[in-house]
Design an enzyme around this catalytic site. Sequence first.
Site, PDB file in Angstrom:
ATOM      1  N   GLN A   2     -10.825   0.174   1.285  1.00 38.33           N
ATOM      2  CA  GLN A   2     -11.225  -0.690   0.174  1.00 38.33           C
ATOM      3  C   GLN A   2     -10.017  -1.327  -0.514  1.00 38.33           C
ATOM      4  O   GLN A   2     -10.092  -2.461  -1.004  1.00 38.33           O
ATOM      5  CB  GLN A   2     -12.102   0.066  -0.836  1.00 38.33           C
ATOM      6  CG  GLN A   2     -11.469   1.268  -1.503  1.00 38.33           C
ATOM      7  CD  GLN A   2     -11.724   2.551  -0.749  1.00 38.33           C
ATOM      8  OE1 GLN A   2     -11.813   2.569   0.474  1.00 38.33           O
ATOM      9  NE2 GLN A   2     -11.835   3.656  -1.495  1.00 38.33           N
ATOM     10  N   GLU A   6       1.369 -34.289  30.227  1.00 39.03           N
ATOM     11  CA  GLU A   6       0.393 -33.326  29.714  1.00 39.03           C
ATOM     12  C   GLU A   6      -0.988 -33.942  29.508  1.00 39.03           C
ATOM     13  O   GLU A   6      -1.894 -33.300  28.981  1.00 39.03           O
ATOM     14  CB  GLU A   6       0.892 -32.753  28.385  1.00 39.03           C
ATOM     15  CG  GLU A   6       2.136 -31.885  28.535  1.00 39.03           C
ATOM     16  CD  GLU A   6       2.628 -31.297  27.225  1.00 39.03           C
ATOM     17  OE1 GLU A   6       3.448 -30.365  27.270  1.00 39.03           O
ATOM     18  OE2 GLU A   6       2.181 -31.774  26.158  1.00 39.03           O
ATOM     19  N   HIS A  37      -0.748 -38.681  21.942  1.00 41.81           N
ATOM     20  CA  HIS A  37       0.629 -38.298  21.690  1.00 41.81           C
ATOM     21  C   HIS A  37       1.583 -39.334  22.279  1.00 41.81           C
ATOM     22  O   HIS A  37       2.542 -39.775  21.636  1.00 41.81           O
ATOM     23  CB  HIS A  37       0.942 -36.926  22.326  1.00 41.81           C
ATOM     24  CG  HIS A  37       0.430 -35.755  21.558  1.00 41.81           C
ATOM     25  ND1 HIS A  37      -0.904 -35.504  21.378  1.00 41.81           N
ATOM     26  CD2 HIS A  37       1.098 -34.754  20.919  1.00 41.81           C
ATOM     27  CE1 HIS A  37      -1.055 -34.391  20.673  1.00 41.81           C
ATOM     28  NE2 HIS A  37       0.159 -33.919  20.376  1.00 41.81           N
ATOM     29  N   HIS A  75       5.473  16.177   8.047  1.00 39.73           N
ATOM     30  CA  HIS A  75       4.661  15.064   7.554  1.00 39.73           C
ATOM     31  C   HIS A  75       3.190  15.185   7.938  1.00 39.73           C
ATOM     32  O   HIS A  75       2.303  14.851   7.151  1.00 39.73           O
ATOM     33  CB  HIS A  75       5.191  13.745   8.125  1.00 39.73           C
ATOM     34  CG  HIS A  75       6.378  13.193   7.393  1.00 39.73           C
ATOM     35  ND1 HIS A  75       6.295  12.666   6.135  1.00 39.73           N
ATOM     36  CD2 HIS A  75       7.677  13.078   7.758  1.00 39.73           C
ATOM     37  CE1 HIS A  75       7.484  12.255   5.744  1.00 39.73           C
ATOM     38  NE2 HIS A  75       8.344  12.500   6.708  1.00 39.73           N
ATOM     39  N   TYR A 100       0.856  -1.190   0.000  1.00 41.91           N
ATOM     40  CA  TYR A 100       0.000   0.000   0.000  1.00 41.91           C
ATOM     41  C   TYR A 100       0.888   1.235   0.000  1.00 41.91           C
ATOM     42  O   TYR A 100       1.758   1.389   0.865  1.00 41.91           O
ATOM     43  CB  TYR A 100      -0.926   0.028   1.215  1.00 41.91           C
ATOM     44  CG  TYR A 100      -1.903   1.184   1.136  1.00 41.91           C
ATOM     45  CD1 TYR A 100      -3.071   1.063   0.383  1.00 41.91           C
ATOM     46  CD2 TYR A 100      -1.647   2.388   1.761  1.00 41.91           C
ATOM     47  CE1 TYR A 100      -3.951   2.128   0.263  1.00 41.91           C
ATOM     48  CE2 TYR A 100      -2.524   3.462   1.656  1.00 41.91           C
ATOM     49  CZ  TYR A 100      -3.679   3.317   0.900  1.00 41.91           C
ATOM     50  OH  TYR A 100      -4.548   4.369   0.776  1.00 41.91           O
ATOM     51  N   THR A 158       4.559   9.625  12.072  1.00 44.89           N
ATOM     52  CA  THR A 158       6.008   9.539  12.142  1.00 44.89           C
ATOM     53  C   THR A 158       6.543  10.234  13.382  1.00 44.89           C
ATOM     54  O   THR A 158       5.889  11.117  13.957  1.00 44.89           O
ATOM     55  CB  THR A 158       6.648  10.140  10.878  1.00 44.89           C
ATOM     56  OG1 THR A 158       8.047   9.846  10.875  1.00 44.89           O
ATOM     57  CG2 THR A 158       6.443  11.646  10.826  1.00 44.89           C
ATOM     58  N   GLU A 213      10.695   5.878  16.355  1.00 41.96           N
ATOM     59  CA  GLU A 213      10.894   5.390  14.989  1.00 41.96           C
ATOM     60  C   GLU A 213      12.292   5.765  14.498  1.00 41.96           C
ATOM     61  O   GLU A 213      13.031   4.930  13.966  1.00 41.96           O
ATOM     62  CB  GLU A 213       9.831   6.010  14.089  1.00 41.96           C
ATOM     63  CG  GLU A 213       9.937   5.620  12.628  1.00 41.96           C
ATOM     64  CD  GLU A 213       8.956   6.376  11.754  1.00 41.96           C
ATOM     65  OE1 GLU A 213       8.783   5.973  10.590  1.00 41.96           O
ATOM     66  OE2 GLU A 213       8.360   7.371  12.227  1.00 41.96           O
ATOM     67  N   HIS A 214      12.656   7.019  14.659  1.00 43.06           N
ATOM     68  CA  HIS A 214      13.980   7.510  14.267  1.00 43.06           C
ATOM     69  C   HIS A 214      14.680   8.084  15.487  1.00 43.06           C
ATOM     70  O   HIS A 214      14.095   8.914  16.200  1.00 43.06           O
ATOM     71  CB  HIS A 214      13.876   8.628  13.219  1.00 43.06           C
ATOM     72  CG  HIS A 214      12.974   8.316  12.073  1.00 43.06           C
ATOM     73  ND1 HIS A 214      11.724   8.891  11.937  1.00 43.06           N
ATOM     74  CD2 HIS A 214      13.133   7.492  11.022  1.00 43.06           C
ATOM     75  CE1 HIS A 214      11.155   8.435  10.836  1.00 43.06           C
ATOM     76  NE2 HIS A 214      11.984   7.574  10.254  1.00 43.06           N
ATOM     77  N   ASP A 233      14.994   8.801   4.691  1.00 46.06           N
ATOM     78  CA  ASP A 233      13.684   8.824   4.031  1.00 46.06           C
ATOM     79  C   ASP A 233      13.776   8.450   2.553  1.00 46.06           C
ATOM     80  O   ASP A 233      12.827   7.907   1.987  1.00 46.06           O
ATOM     81  CB  ASP A 233      13.070  10.215   4.136  1.00 46.06           C
ATOM     82  CG  ASP A 233      12.369  10.443   5.464  1.00 46.06           C
ATOM     83  OD1 ASP A 233      12.115   9.465   6.172  1.00 46.06           O
ATOM     84  OD2 ASP A 233      12.089  11.615   5.781  1.00 46.06           O
ATOM     85  N   GLN A 235      10.617  16.356   9.993  1.00 48.49           N
ATOM     86  CA  GLN A 235       9.689  15.325  10.471  1.00 48.49           C
ATOM     87  C   GLN A 235       8.326  15.903  10.786  1.00 48.49           C
ATOM     88  O   GLN A 235       7.291  15.297  10.493  1.00 48.49           O
ATOM     89  CB  GLN A 235      10.271  14.629  11.698  1.00 48.49           C
ATOM     90  CG  GLN A 235      11.326  13.605  11.367  1.00 48.49           C
ATOM     91  CD  GLN A 235      10.847  12.626  10.309  1.00 48.49           C
ATOM     92  OE1 GLN A 235       9.979  11.796  10.563  1.00 48.49           O
ATOM     93  NE2 GLN A 235      11.379  12.719   9.105  1.00 48.49           N
TER      94      GLN A 235
END
Length: 457
Positions: free
Chosen positions: A207, A431, A436, A278, A144, A253, A343-344, A377, A275
Amino acid sequence: MTVMRIYDDLYEARRTVLRRRDLMNLDEVPEAVLDGIQRVFGERLAPETAVARILADVRARGDAALRDWTRRIDGLDLDELAIPPEALKRARAALDPALVQDLEAAAGRIRAFHAHQPIASWTTHELGGTLGQRVTALERVGVYVPGGTAPLPSSLLMTVIPARVAGVDEVVVCTPPGRPDGAVPDVILAAADVAGADRVFRLGGAQAIAAMAYGTASVPRVDKIVGAGGLFTTLAKRQVFGLVGLDGIYGPTETIVVADDTADPAWIAADLMAQAEHDVLATAILLTPSRTLAQAVQAEVARQIEALSRADVIAAALAGQGGIVITPDLETAVRLADEFAPEHLCLSVSDPEACAALVRNAGGLFMGEHSFEVLGDYVAGPSHVMPTGGTARFSSPVNVLDFVKITSVIALDPATTALTSPIAARIATAESLSAHAAAATARAAAAARAGAKGADG
């Protein structure tokens, strides 16, 4: 104008700017989001409910539902969802040749970086017979690529190329129509051609996630969906998890810069605002023991922001999630950053290696002022799709391992089977799994008989 606040009190900083907020907690949904839902659905639904309705409709009606939701949400009538492969070539040829060269240069670095990641299968004969792991590329992956307020060819490169390096058979891209006529911007199509995407579809939002998760007559069902997106895309990914694999659930971000008094305040200010640009929900924080640097960065932000095209977005982000925190020393600054798990994490210090040794939690470590985050980036090499929201505590940036799966290989020899079967039988009995235990006991008995026969012979 003061855009970034300076925090002197660590307690207050932890309680405010350094406090993790659950940005996926929708108890307080912004009015603008509810207004959009009202426009599309005719009622003020919770975002999760709206997404669930879209997913269910696409699952039931396929392409017809995709066209209906694109018409209702984006105001576009799409005859064809798929973009012809030759359109990718035409877009690449129509683009500014210098920009094409830049896309190719970035793609080359991204490809070369990921080609170094080890993903080999292996076996050992040291445990009796053959044991190992077989690494297999996924058959089909969906990527995506968000559109939002601007096309993001870099996000396409950063997701499609690692999949190609991993050996994925087919890479499908969904990206929202970015122009009023329903076309996808040429720069996105050119990037898809450069990266080697197999198919591109004009689909956005929930969608698009539904189409890749369930499959329709036009859009093939994929094994895993990767890539960041907006609120509805993220909610859709969360709702289809289990039916398909996911790379992660991404929020806005975020960047933390740790800096000492050797750092350039103009550069630090520029990095923080890059940053903040964004999203109004982006996080940009400076941690430093130097009050002189803090005040200089604060002044630089106020000076530089006036010339930037997205100054309103930057100002909102810095006011909402940004700040400068004065720490007692550099080690405290690094430990606060590690606790935040950003994240960074940018280490704009004289000895970045020493600071990096204290870091466990970060999506990406940017070592020194010449390794600034904007290069990450676009062109440094690692994927810029990195864990957000504190998930760097347990997850990784998109990488080659996101596009392969591991199958355990078990081929024991008779002697090892004879040795291990009684162990398995006893554990199974503990068990209360009698079937088994019986399966293991039967093998142990057969091995004992074979051993006795061999001794008699």
